[in-house]
Design a protein around this motif. Structure first.
Motif, mmCIF file in Angstrom:
data_model
loop_
_atom_site.group_PDB
_atom_site.id
_atom_site.type_symbol
_atom_site.label_atom_id
_atom_site.label_comp_id
_atom_site.label_asym_id
_atom_site.label_seq_id
_atom_site.Cartn_x
_atom_site.Cartn_y
_atom_site.Cartn_z
ATOM 1 N N ILE A 1 42.590 25.905 27.981
ATOM 2 C CA ILE A 1 42.790 27.070 28.404
ATOM 3 C C ILE A 1 44.269 27.603 28.161
ATOM 4 N N CYS A 2 45.017 26.862 27.465
ATOM 5 C CA CYS A 2 46.349 27.162 27.147
ATOM 6 C C CYS A 2 46.423 28.241 25.793
ATOM 7 N N ALA A 3 47.471 29.178 26.313
ATOM 8 C CA ALA A 3 47.630 30.332 25.148
ATOM 9 C C ALA A 3 48.894 30.945 25.598
ATOM 10 N N PRO A 4 49.454 31.798 24.732
ATOM 11 C CA PRO A 4 50.520 32.640 24.942
ATOM 12 C C PRO A 4 50.101 33.532 26.501
ATOM 13 N N GLY A 5 51.227 33.615 27.497
ATOM 14 C CA GLY A 5 50.804 34.159 28.627
ATOM 15 C C GLY A 5 50.158 33.666 29.575
ATOM 16 N N VAL A 6 49.386 32.581 29.519
ATOM 17 C CA VAL A 6 48.857 31.996 30.343
ATOM 18 C C VAL A 6 49.537 31.162 31.713
ATOM 19 N N GLU A 7 49.373 31.346 32.697
ATOM 20 C CA GLU A 7 50.337 30.585 33.833
ATOM 21 C C GLU A 7 49.982 29.295 33.668
ATOM 22 N N ILE B 1 51.801 25.837 21.498
ATOM 23 C CA ILE B 1 51.236 27.133 22.087
ATOM 24 C C ILE B 1 51.418 27.934 20.583
ATOM 25 N N THR B 2 50.231 28.607 20.078
ATOM 26 C CA THR B 2 50.034 29.352 18.934
ATOM 27 C C THR B 2 49.310 30.603 19.384
ATOM 28 N N LYS B 3 49.379 31.630 18.526
ATOM 29 C CA LYS B 3 48.786 32.887 18.744
ATOM 30 C C LYS B 3 47.635 32.853 18.985
ATOM 31 N N ASP B 4 46.520 31.663 18.679
ATOM 32 C CA ASP B 4 45.335 31.550 18.742
ATOM 33 C C ASP B 4 44.918 30.530 19.881
ATOM 34 N N ALA C 1 53.083 27.123 41.540
ATOM 35 C CA ALA C 1 54.046 27.105 40.752
ATOM 36 C C ALA C 1 54.145 28.473 39.609
ATOM 37 N N GLY C 2 55.271 29.085 39.333
ATOM 38 C CA GLY C 2 55.296 30.144 38.485
ATOM 39 C C GLY C 2 55.432 29.675 37.046
ATOM 40 N N GLY C 3 55.483 30.584 36.078
ATOM 41 C CA GLY C 3 55.882 30.563 34.739
ATOM 42 C C GLY C 3 54.601 30.759 33.808
ATOM 43 N N LEU C 4 55.026 31.342 32.665
ATOM 44 C CA LEU C 4 53.869 31.568 31.717
ATOM 45 C C LEU C 4 54.190 30.941 30.250
ATOM 46 N N MET C 5 53.060 30.523 29.759
ATOM 47 C CA MET C 5 53.411 29.912 28.369
ATOM 48 C C MET C 5 53.710 30.723 27.346
ATOM 49 N N MET C 6 54.685 30.174 26.415
ATOM 50 C CA MET C 6 55.209 31.125 25.262
ATOM 51 C C MET C 6 54.864 30.717 24.013
ATOM 52 N N LEU C 7 54.810 31.451 23.024
ATOM 53 C CA LEU C 7 54.344 31.443 21.696
ATOM 54 C C LEU C 7 55.392 30.509 21.174
#
Length: 350
Positions: free
Chosen positions: A239-245, A339-342, A290-296
């Motif tokens: 479920i991990c990707a850029p912008g995911v909580e 974390i990648t664009k895909d 908890a907050g925070g978003l995954m980054m590229l």
């Protein structure tokens, strides 16, 4: 390697029955006090409070219902293994600073990503080799010796060695040991399960991974626990990707563990990893807000710990070894991901 979780809530810690004695370890202190965390500072201790230690003598030699397995007890430690002077060492080895979580995410440029892939690949190869050694009769110290030698032969440093005073190059957590087991003279026995946690420091970057292995003929209950724990890890990675909580990681793991009636240990967490061994974000493996978003181009670990019975931890007097308070089995798997664009790339996969 895991760290004590930051305090996102206050709660009491109550032990289960031990033989004919009932021990209640009750505290109204916030969890960050129990785990020596200092919210707002850049360091969070990975060691449990001594409040949870001192029960180990009472736990040893107790047998479990319907089982011939005895609880773990400490073995003898061998001397600290040397690392050649020409191998670069992480800063904490010489400064002896207390372990903790550094502020800020670890986001990499192209060169940094290449270095992370190199350290992750080596960690994966070392872990695979360590797992191949698991058999009845081998000691966890012999596994540590083999891991140590392979790491330094590849020009890398074994990250756990000297981290906050940890005396060995790998963590070996057997049966009811949740995490941070210290390799010693205990020989593995038929039917044991063992988590081996490997981190290497190569070209200035840490690669961190672990897996739980079977020793000989392991019963179905243990096999199911190990399988579900590994599945939890891969479901979380998916479920991990850029912008995911980040909180979606914990929900994914907790929901799947609940489905299989396993407990999720909450006091130890995943973390950012790269140039620094442990940094933000703190990765919780249970349902949370908890907050925070995954980054590229960000790297961090996911490392769920599941149990068959109680998920509550007790720490031995060595201030490292963490076991379930009822002696029930615990399993863990860990990967470092990018974390990648895909989505997410597992960089500790051989």
């Amino acid at each position: 390697m895991m760290l004590g979780a930051s305090s996102f809530q206050s709660r009491s810690i109550i032990s289960s029955f031990v033989g004919d004695h009932r021990f209640i370890l009750h505290s109204t202190r916030p969890l960050h006090r129990l785990f020596r965390c200092n919210l707002g500072s850049k360091h969070v201790s990975m060691q449990l409070s001594r409040t949870l230690s001192g029960l180990t003598d009472l736990l040893f030699n107790r047998r479990f219902p319907n089982s011939e397995r005895k609880r773990l007890r400490p073995g003898k430690l061998s001397p600290r293994r040397p690392v050649p002077d020409n191998i670069p060492k992480p800063p904490y080895v010489s400064t002896r600073q207390p372990p903790g979580i550094a502020k800020g995410p670890q986001v990499h440029d192209e060169k940094g990503i290449d270095c992370m892939r190199a350290s992750g690949n080596l960690a994966a190869q070392v872990l695979q080799y360590a797992g191949s050694l698991v058999q009845p009769g081998i000691t966890t110290d012999e596994i540590d010796q083999a891991v140590h030698q392979m790491i330094i032969e590849n020009g890398a440093y074994p990250s756990p060695l000297g981290y906050g005073g940890f005396p060995k190059s790998v963590c070996t957590s057997v049966n009811e040991c949740i995490c941070h087991g210290i390799p010693d003279s205990r020989a593995l026995e038929d039917g044991d399960i063992i988590n081996i946690d490997v981190t290497v420091y190569l070209h200035g970057y840490h690669g961190d991974t672990s897996a739980t292995f079977f020793c000989g003929d392991v019963d179905d209950e243990a096999r199911n626990l190990v399988q579900v724990t590994e599945e939890c890890l891969h479901k979380a990675i998916s479920i991990c990707a850029p912008g995911v909580e980040f909180k979606k990681i914990g929900k994914t793991i907790h929901d799947y563990a609940d489905k299989h009636h396993n407990g999720v240990v909450q006091e130890f967490v995943g973390h950012g990893v790269g140039r620094v061994f442990h940094s933000e974000p703190v990765i919780l493996h249970y349902r949370n807000n908890a907050g925070g978003l995954m980054m590229l181009n960000q790297t961090f670990t996911i490392e769920p710990m599941l149990t068959i019975g109680s998920r509550n931890p007790i720490i031995w007097d060595d201030e490292w070894t963490v076991v379930t308070d009822d002696g029930s089995l615990s399993a863990q798997f860990e990967h470092t991901i990018l974390i990648t664009k895909d989505g997410a790339e597992i960089i500790t996969q051989s």
